[in-house]
Scaffold this motif. Structure first.
Motif, PDB file in Angstrom:
ATOM      1  N   TRP A 261       0.856  -1.178   0.000  1.00  0.00           N
ATOM      2  CA  TRP A 261       0.000   0.000   0.000  1.00  0.00           C
ATOM      3  C   TRP A 261       0.896   1.233   0.000  1.00  0.00           C
ATOM      4  CZ3 TRP A 261      -5.349  -0.090   2.682  1.00  0.00           C
ATOM      5  CH2 TRP A 261      -6.076   1.046   2.294  1.00  0.00           C
ATOM      6  N   GLY A 262       0.971   1.893  -1.153  1.00  0.00           N
ATOM      7  CA  GLY A 262       1.947   2.943  -1.388  1.00  0.00           C
ATOM      8  C   GLY A 262       1.902   4.110  -0.437  1.00  0.00           C
ATOM      9  N   GLU A 263       0.698   4.521  -0.020  1.00  0.00           N
ATOM     10  CA  GLU A 263       0.584   5.664   0.869  1.00  0.00           C
ATOM     11  C   GLU A 263       1.387   5.467   2.155  1.00  0.00           C
ATOM     12  OE1 GLU A 263      -2.281   6.638  -2.117  1.00  0.00           O
ATOM     13  OE2 GLU A 263      -1.707   4.734  -1.213  1.00  0.00           O
ATOM     14  N   TYR A 264       1.445   4.234   2.620  1.00  0.00           N
ATOM     15  CA  TYR A 264       2.148   3.953   3.875  1.00  0.00           C
ATOM     16  C   TYR A 264       3.645   3.762   3.648  1.00  0.00           C
ATOM     17  CZ  TYR A 264      -2.600   3.706   5.380  1.00  0.00           C
ATOM     18  OH  TYR A 264      -3.898   4.049   5.630  1.00  0.00           O
ATOM     19  N   PHE A 265       4.006   3.246   2.492  1.00  0.00           N
ATOM     20  CA  PHE A 265       5.425   3.123   2.157  1.00  0.00           C
ATOM     21  C   PHE A 265       6.045   4.504   1.948  1.00  0.00           C
ATOM     22  CE2 PHE A 265       4.277  -1.196   1.753  1.00  0.00           C
ATOM     23  CZ  PHE A 265       5.434  -1.948   1.759  1.00  0.00           C
ATOM     24  N   ILE A 266       5.250   5.459   1.459  1.00  0.00           N
ATOM     25  CA  ILE A 266       5.739   6.827   1.313  1.00  0.00           C
ATOM     26  C   ILE A 266       5.945   7.451   2.688  1.00  0.00           C
ATOM     27  CG2 ILE A 266       5.161   9.162   0.518  1.00  0.00           C
ATOM     28  CD1 ILE A 266       3.578   7.828  -1.772  1.00  0.00           C
ATOM     29  N   ARG A 267       4.954   7.302   3.541  1.00  0.00           N
ATOM     30  CA  ARG A 267       5.029   7.900   4.871  1.00  0.00           C
ATOM     31  C   ARG A 267       6.164   7.299   5.705  1.00  0.00           C
ATOM     32  NH1 ARG A 267      -1.241   7.422   6.426  1.00  0.00           N
ATOM     33  NH2 ARG A 267      -0.493   7.893   8.541  1.00  0.00           N
ATOM     34  N   GLY A 268       6.452   6.031   5.467  1.00  0.00           N
ATOM     35  CA  GLY A 268       7.523   5.372   6.198  1.00  0.00           C
ATOM     36  C   GLY A 268       8.874   5.436   5.510  1.00  0.00           C
ATOM     37  N   MET A 269       8.906   5.983   4.283  1.00  0.00           N
ATOM     38  CA  MET A 269      10.140   6.005   3.478  1.00  0.00           C
ATOM     39  C   MET A 269      10.862   4.656   3.616  1.00  0.00           C
ATOM     40  SD  MET A 269      10.260   8.703   1.743  1.00  0.00           S
ATOM     41  CE  MET A 269      11.942   8.753   1.157  1.00  0.00           C
TER      42      MET A 269
END
Length: 345
Positions: A261-269
């Motif tokens: 889920w990309g939104e969370y991978f972005i937020r977690g870098m």
């Protein structure tokens, strides 16, 4: 007679060893391999009981073809960048995965692609987002890295650049597949904005593809390509084209490609965080990947951070870490040992 018994015993042992390398994930390397490669085809609800033998064979065939393509390049002295690009091309050309040919549909009924690639030697990177006519988005990402002064291009501008670089363009209908269209129809029947947090949608993001590689010169590279999430709206862009979230490579630490889920991978870098834990806390690749994927990522927004990563460190150690029921994945080392996995077990 005794000689024949010895011969039979030897053959049985050899067959047993070969089977083991194909069904068990690799352990940490005791000696530094001269090259190695790992791929993924997406993480999600991949359950043995939900997959037919025929479909499993299809996935296995494409995963093997893809990783053997990159392995051959590395074996012949090619670069990790070439191995990553050409391997991902095979996955992009298959309708099985959510990338290239098999990309999922947006709310408007179109297919929009994101991709990125990174060179661990120079930290140079390239990415593209929201394209709909570039046949192989990973090729565009590499062209952006090598032929432009920018890191990321998007939409029509990215497609204009692709045409100027002589990349293969196709009619948008090339990306239309029946199975992905049915997924859009199923999600749309819910007719609710909350479907962005629906289990059906979580499953529909399955299939992002990626590759990480270490070549004989000790250089790392990583690449990721995706069609995003089913029913995405308003020009949504996920983690796949974002350096540090979906893709990262640094010769001092590791190369990482993400899926989930990309939104969370972005937020977690996520991709960079794994590298940072290795650089600043001296964690091993295995320790860093586990900490990020199993502990840090799921703690974002009450467990919504689902997905996985593949990675290789500078010593050739390979990791495939995921917090979902399954992840399409494969590895090969310099001994030609092949592992293909789909389910958690």
């Amino acid at each position: 007679m005794k000689l024949n018994l010895y011969l039979i015993s030897f053959l049985l042992i050899a067959m047993s060893c070969k089977k083991q390398t194909e069904t068990e994930p690799p352990s940490e390397a005791s000696e530094k391999p001269s090259f190695s490669i790992v791929i993924h085809g997406g993480a999600g609800t991949i359950l043995r009981e939900n997959m037919s033998e025929e479909k499993e064979t299809e996935y296995r065939k494409v995963l093997e073809e893809a990783i053997k393509t990159g392995h051959t390049i590395l074996k012949n002295g090619g670069t990790s960048l070439d191995a990553v690009e050409k391997t991902i091309n095979i996955l992009e050309d298959s309708p099985l995965f959510n990338a290239g040919r098999g990309a999922v549909f947006t709310f408007e009924g179109t297919n929009e692609h994101d991709a990125s690639i990174m060179d661990g030697k120079t930290l140079n990177a390239g990415a593209s987002a929201g394209t709909s006519t570039v046949k192989n988005p990973i090729n565009l990402a590499r062209a952006v890295m090598e032929k432009s002064p920018h890191v990321m291009l998007s939409g029509k501008g990215a497609e204009t650049f692709a045409e100027e670089q002589g990349l293969e363009l196709v009619d948008p209908s090339y990306f239309s597949t029946e199975s992905k269209l049915k997924s859009l129809e199923r999600v749309k029947t819910k007719n609710d904005v909350s479907l962005f947090y629906d289990d059906e949608l979580k499953a529909s993001k399955l299939g992002t593809v990626g590759c990480v590689a270490l070549d004989k010169n000790g250089n790392l590279a990583a690449g990721t390509s995706t069609g995003g999430m089913t029913n995405k709206r308003w020009g949504r862009i996920g983690d796949s084209p974002i350096i540090g979230a979906g893709t990262y490579a640094n010769n001092n630490t590791c190369a990482v490609s993400s899926t989930g889920w990309g939104e969370y991978f972005i937020r977690g870098m996520v991709a960079y965080d794994i590298s940072a834990l290795m650089a600043y806390k001296n964690l091993t690749l295995k320790e860093a990947a586990k900490e990020v994927v199993q502990n840090k990522l799921p703690n974002i927004d009450d467990g919504q951070g689902v997905g996985g990563i593949i990675a290789i460190d500078k010593n050739g150690n390979m990791v495939m870490e995921f917090n979902t029921p399954g992840m399409f994945r494969a590895t090969m080392n310099d001994n030609g040992e092949l592992y293909v996995g789909m389910f958690k077990d």
